[in-house]
Scaffold this motif. Structure first.
Motif, short mmCIF file in Angstrom:
data_model
loop_
_atom_site.label_atom_id
_atom_site.label_comp_id
_atom_site.label_asym_id
_atom_site.label_seq_id
_atom_site.Cartn_x
_atom_site.Cartn_y
_atom_site.Cartn_z
N TYR A 103 81.94 -21.00 55.60
CA TYR A 103 81.89 -19.70 54.95
C TYR A 103 80.50 -19.09 55.09
O TYR A 103 80.35 -17.87 55.14
CB TYR A 103 82.22 -19.82 53.46
CG TYR A 103 83.61 -20.32 53.15
CD1 TYR A 103 84.68 -20.08 54.01
CD2 TYR A 103 83.88 -21.01 51.96
CE1 TYR A 103 85.95 -20.53 53.72
CE2 TYR A 103 85.15 -21.46 51.67
CZ TYR A 103 86.19 -21.23 52.55
OH TYR A 103 87.44 -21.66 52.24
N LEU A 104 79.49 -19.95 55.12
CA LEU A 104 78.10 -19.52 55.25
C LEU A 104 77.53 -20.04 56.56
O LEU A 104 77.60 -21.24 56.84
CB LEU A 104 77.26 -20.04 54.08
CG LEU A 104 77.62 -19.52 52.68
CD1 LEU A 104 76.82 -20.27 51.63
CD2 LEU A 104 77.38 -18.03 52.58
N ASP A 105 76.98 -19.12 57.34
CA ASP A 105 76.41 -19.50 58.63
C ASP A 105 75.38 -18.44 59.00
O ASP A 105 75.75 -17.35 59.47
CB ASP A 105 77.51 -19.60 59.70
CG ASP A 105 77.00 -20.14 61.02
OD1 ASP A 105 75.82 -19.92 61.34
OD2 ASP A 105 77.79 -20.77 61.75
N ASP A 106 74.11 -18.74 58.81
CA ASP A 106 73.07 -17.74 59.05
C ASP A 106 72.98 -17.34 60.52
O ASP A 106 72.68 -16.19 60.83
CB ASP A 106 71.71 -18.27 58.57
CG ASP A 106 71.51 -18.07 57.07
OD1 ASP A 106 72.34 -17.39 56.44
OD2 ASP A 106 70.51 -18.59 56.53
N ALA A 107 73.22 -18.27 61.43
CA ALA A 107 73.17 -17.95 62.86
C ALA A 107 74.29 -16.96 63.21
O ALA A 107 74.06 -15.99 63.95
CB ALA A 107 73.30 -19.22 63.69
N ARG A 108 75.47 -17.21 62.69
CA ARG A 108 76.59 -16.29 62.93
C ARG A 108 76.33 -14.94 62.29
O ARG A 108 76.62 -13.90 62.89
CB ARG A 108 77.88 -16.91 62.36
CG ARG A 108 79.13 -16.06 62.60
CD ARG A 108 80.33 -16.70 61.93
NE ARG A 108 80.19 -16.68 60.49
CZ ARG A 108 80.75 -17.59 59.67
NH1 ARG A 108 81.45 -18.59 60.17
NH2 ARG A 108 80.59 -17.49 58.37
N TYR A 109 75.77 -14.95 61.09
CA TYR A 109 75.45 -13.70 60.41
C TYR A 109 74.48 -12.87 61.24
O TYR A 109 74.67 -11.66 61.42
CB TYR A 109 74.84 -13.99 59.04
CG TYR A 109 74.54 -12.75 58.23
CD1 TYR A 109 75.40 -12.32 57.24
CD2 TYR A 109 73.38 -12.00 58.47
CE1 TYR A 109 75.14 -11.17 56.50
CE2 TYR A 109 73.11 -10.86 57.75
CZ TYR A 109 73.99 -10.45 56.77
OH TYR A 109 73.72 -9.30 56.05
N ALA A 110 73.42 -13.52 61.75
CA ALA A 110 72.42 -12.81 62.55
C ALA A 110 73.03 -12.21 63.81
O ALA A 110 72.76 -11.07 64.18
CB ALA A 110 71.27 -13.75 62.91
N GLU A 111 73.87 -12.98 64.47
CA GLU A 111 74.53 -12.51 65.70
C GLU A 111 75.42 -11.30 65.41
O GLU A 111 75.37 -10.29 66.13
CB GLU A 111 75.36 -13.64 66.30
CG GLU A 111 76.07 -13.28 67.58
CD GLU A 111 76.90 -14.43 68.13
OE1 GLU A 111 77.80 -14.18 68.95
OE2 GLU A 111 76.65 -15.59 67.74
N ASP A 112 76.21 -11.39 64.35
CA ASP A 112 77.12 -10.29 63.99
C ASP A 112 76.32 -9.05 63.56
O ASP A 112 76.69 -7.92 63.89
CB ASP A 112 78.05 -10.71 62.86
CG ASP A 112 79.08 -11.75 63.31
OD1 ASP A 112 79.25 -11.92 64.53
OD2 ASP A 112 79.69 -12.39 62.44
N TYR A 113 75.24 -9.27 62.82
CA TYR A 113 74.43 -8.15 62.32
C TYR A 113 73.82 -7.38 63.49
O TYR A 113 73.84 -6.14 63.50
CB TYR A 113 73.33 -8.70 61.41
CG TYR A 113 72.48 -7.62 60.76
CD1 TYR A 113 72.84 -7.08 59.53
CD2 TYR A 113 71.32 -7.15 61.38
CE1 TYR A 113 72.06 -6.10 58.93
CE2 TYR A 113 70.54 -6.18 60.79
CZ TYR A 113 70.92 -5.64 59.56
OH TYR A 113 70.16 -4.66 58.98
N ILE A 114 73.27 -8.10 64.45
CA ILE A 114 72.65 -7.43 65.60
C ILE A 114 73.70 -6.69 66.42
O ILE A 114 73.47 -5.56 66.86
CB ILE A 114 71.90 -8.46 66.46
CG1 ILE A 114 70.63 -8.91 65.72
CG2 ILE A 114 71.55 -7.88 67.83
CD1 ILE A 114 69.86 -10.00 66.42
N ARG A 115 74.85 -7.29 66.61
CA ARG A 115 75.90 -6.63 67.40
C ARG A 115 76.38 -5.35 66.71
O ARG A 115 76.60 -4.33 67.36
CB ARG A 115 77.08 -7.59 67.61
CG ARG A 115 78.18 -7.01 68.48
CD ARG A 115 79.21 -8.03 68.88
NE ARG A 115 79.84 -8.66 67.74
CZ ARG A 115 79.65 -9.93 67.39
NH1 ARG A 115 78.84 -10.71 68.09
NH2 ARG A 115 80.25 -10.44 66.33
N PHE A 116 76.50 -5.39 65.39
CA PHE A 116 77.03 -4.25 64.65
C PHE A 116 76.02 -3.11 64.55
O PHE A 116 76.38 -1.94 64.57
CB PHE A 116 77.47 -4.69 63.25
CG PHE A 116 78.11 -3.61 62.44
CD1 PHE A 116 79.43 -3.24 62.67
CD2 PHE A 116 77.40 -2.95 61.44
CE1 PHE A 116 80.03 -2.25 61.92
CE2 PHE A 116 77.99 -1.95 60.69
CZ PHE A 116 79.31 -1.60 60.93
#
Length: 201
Positions: A103-116
């Protein structure tokens, strides 16, 4: 451990504060069933049972509730749990659960944030925002940056051409605009100088 204070909160819960300063949220019905009141002594076993059987499940459900509407960084979740009076030991357990369940994944969050948010913004400026959100440096350092000067130049040029007034006024407005967006002051001024030298005025 003696109960020092009980404060009513929202959504049918209250906050218990012990004499050592430790706080935890609990439902009003649970408080009533356990006959918890100010001045009452809680034994070690009873306190451990409350943490494991009441506080942790409540915090775990709160985590799921938060993530149902949007993603959060680990740091943001920790902050929200602290603001709702969860003790550090329970916060650690909740974070561990969130990571274990993916549910929590900072690496995934960063990747999604940059893409969006990528359009019209540099990787460096987005990494700055992610750092503010608590993404650790070991993740941010793994994100490659583009040639920021060449990336930013067309945007500075477009903004510059829209502004009216003499060179001094346009320079000030353009600098303020891009610095507020998180771009380095020296980079922005260098690009403006480049525009002036190319006689794009």
């Amino acid at each position: 451990m003696r109960i020092a204070q009980i404060t009513d909160g929202k959504a049918g819960r209250c906050v218990i504060r012990l004499e050592n300063g430790m706080e935890f949220p609990i439902g009003r019905k649970e408080k009533k069933n356990l006959e918890l009141e100010e001045g009452k002594e809680l034994g070690t076993n009873q306190l451990q049972w409350i943490m494991e059987e009441l506080v942790y499940p409540r915090g775990r459900n709160y985590l799921i509730h938060l993530l149902a509407s949007k993603d959060y960084t680990i740091s943001e979740i920790e902050e929200k749990l602290r603001k709702t009076s969860y003790p550090d030991i329970v916060i650690e357990q909740i974070i561990h659960y969130g990571i274990e369940q993916h549910y929590l994944d900072d690496a995934r969050y960063a990747e999604d944030y940059i893409r969006f948010h990528r359009e019209g913004k540099s990787i460096r400026s987005l990494k700055y925002k992610l750092r503010e959100k608590g993404i650790p440096d070991d993740i941010l350092n793994g994100i490659e940056e583009e040639d920021e000067e060449e990336f930013l130049y067309p945007m500075v040029k477009k903004y510059w051409e829209k502004k009216k007034g003499d060179s001094y006024v346009r320079r000030g407005k353009t600098t303020q605009y891009f610095v507020r967006k998180g771009y380095p002051f020296d980079l922005v001024r260098r690009l403006i100088t480049r525009l002036e030298e190319e006689r794009i005025v």
